[in-house]
Design a protein around this motif. Structure first.
Motif, short mmCIF file in Angstrom:
data_model
loop_
_atom_site.label_atom_id
_atom_site.label_comp_id
_atom_site.label_asym_id
_atom_site.label_seq_id
_atom_site.Cartn_x
_atom_site.Cartn_y
_atom_site.Cartn_z
N MET A 175 0.81 -1.21 0.00
CA MET A 175 0.00 0.00 0.00
C MET A 175 0.85 1.26 0.00
O MET A 175 0.50 2.25 -0.65
CB MET A 175 -0.94 -0.01 1.22
N SER A 176 1.96 1.22 0.73
CA SER A 176 2.80 2.42 0.84
C SER A 176 4.25 2.00 1.02
O SER A 176 4.74 1.89 2.15
CB SER A 176 2.34 3.27 2.04
N SER A 178 8.15 1.62 1.48
CA SER A 178 9.26 2.36 2.05
C SER A 178 10.30 1.33 2.46
O SER A 178 10.00 0.13 2.58
CB SER A 178 8.83 3.16 3.29
N ARG A 181 9.32 -0.40 5.71
CA ARG A 181 8.26 -1.40 5.56
C ARG A 181 8.74 -2.63 4.79
O ARG A 181 8.29 -3.75 5.04
CB ARG A 181 7.05 -0.77 4.87
#
Length: 291
Positions: A175-176, A178, A181
Motif C-alpha cells: 500500500m505504501s 518504504s 516497511r
C-alpha cells in the motif's frame, strides 16, 4: 481467469529480475520452451550434458534463474533443468492450476515429456516442493530421487503468525512502499539480506496479483506408490512451514524417506551466502549421487 501479474509493466519488472539472476550465473545456460496441456513452459538448462538429469522447481514469485543462482554448484556435476512454474513465474504461461488436486502434477509430467526426461531426480523448493509432491502422487515412477526443501503441501504454520509476521507487513508495504516497511516484510522470510533478494521480493509483491490459495496437504495414501528415496530439509525458524512439525509429518507421509535435516537459525528463505550455497548443493548432490 485473473492474470498473475499487474499488467505489462509489472511483467517487465519481473523479467528484468529473471535476467539479473541469470546474468550472475558463471555457467552457460540454455533457454528452452516446452508445450504442456495448459500452455508454454520455460526451462533453463545447464551443466554437463553427460551429467545425471535433475529437474529443479523454484518457490512462489521466483523463477528458474533465481533457484539456479542459489543451487549453482549443482551445475558442476548435474544436467540441471530449472523449470519456470506456471502461475508463479513470469517466464511461463500466465495460468494458475488448481492447488487442491493433481493439475500441477499433470503439468509437470507434461514438462518431463517435453524435455524427454523419463525418470530424473526432482528437487522442489517451497511452492516447487508442493508441485513435486503432486507429481509424486500422480506419477511416482517418473522420479528417481526426490529432494524437498522447505516444501509446501506437507504442513501449515500458525495462521496468526503468518498473518502478523508476513501477510500484514506485506500488505502495508504494497500500500505504501518504504525501506522500513520492506525490511519489516522480509524480516521473517529471509535468513540473510543482500542486495538482491529483499529488493526483488519488494518488487515481486507489488507486481503480482497475489495467489492467496493454500496448497492442499498431501495424504499418506496418495504417496503409497512412491519408490523414490526422499530427502526433506526444513528450517527451525520457518513461519510458513515450521521445521520440526514439517519433519515430523514427513516421517509419516513419505514411505521412502531416506534423509532429513532441521537447519538451525534458518527462516523460510535460507541464507543467501556462497558458503551456504556450497553446503546446500553438496547436501543435495551427495543425496542424489547416493543412488
Amino acid at each position: 481467469m485473473k492474470s498473475a501479474f499487474k499488467g505489462e509493466q509489472a511483467k517487465a519488472v519481473l523479467t528484468r529480475w529473471h535476467e539479473h539472476f541469470r546474468g550472475r550465473l558463471r555457467v552457460p545456460t540454455e533457454s528452452r520452451t516446452v508445450k504442456t496441456r495448459i500452455g508454454d513452459t520455460h526451462v533453463l538448462v545447464g551443466g554437463p550434458e553427460t551429467g545425471p538429469s535433475v529437474v529443479v522447481l523454484h518457490g512462489a514469485l521466483a523463477s528458474s534463474a533465481h533457484v539456479l543462482h542459489e543451487l549453482a554448484p549443482l551445475l558442476e556435476h548435474f544436467r540441471v533443468h530449472a523449470v519456470d512454474v506456471v502461475g508463479q513465474s513470469v517466464m511461463s504461461a500466465d495460468v494458475r492450476p488448481s492447488v487442491s488436486n493433481n493439475e500441477y502434477g499433470e503439468w509437470l509430467r507434461d514438462v518431463l515429456d517435453g524435455l524427454s526426461l523419463q525418470r530424473p531426480h526432482v528437487v522442489g523448493v517451497s511452492w516447487g516442493g508442493f508441485v513435486s509432491i503432486r507429481l509424486a502422487a500422480l506419477s511416482p515412477e517418473r522420479i528417481d530421487r526426490l529432494a524437498l526443501l522447505f516444501p509446501a503441501g506437507v504442513v501449515n504454520g500458525s495462521h496468526w503468525e503468518g498473518l502478523t509476521k508476513v501477510a500484514i507487513p506485506m500488505m502495508l508495504y504494497r500500500m505504501s512502499p518504504s525501506e522500513r516497511r520492506l525490511q519489516a516484510f522480509v524480516r521473517h522470510l529471509l535468513t540473510t539480506t543482500d542486495d538482491d533478494w529483499a529488493p526483488f521480493l519488494g518488487d515481486a509483491v507489488r507486481a503480482c496479483n497475489m495467489d492467496m490459495r493454500i496448497p492442499a496437504l498431501a495424504k499418506p495414501e496418495e504417496l503409497s506408490g512412491l519408490k523414490a528415496p526422499t530427502l526433506v530439509l526444513a528450517g527451525d525458524g520457518d513461519v510458513s512451514f515450521p521445521g520440526e512439525k514439517l519433519l515430523a509429518r514427513a516421517r509419516t507421509l513419505f514411505p521412502t524417506l531416506a534423509d532429513q535435516e532441521l537447519i538451525k537459525n534458518c527462516r523460510h528463505c535460507p541464507p543467501t551466502t556462497d558458503a551456504f550455497r556450497q553446503w546446500l548443493a553438496k547436501r543435495i548432490g551427495d543425496f542424489l549421487r547416493a543412488g
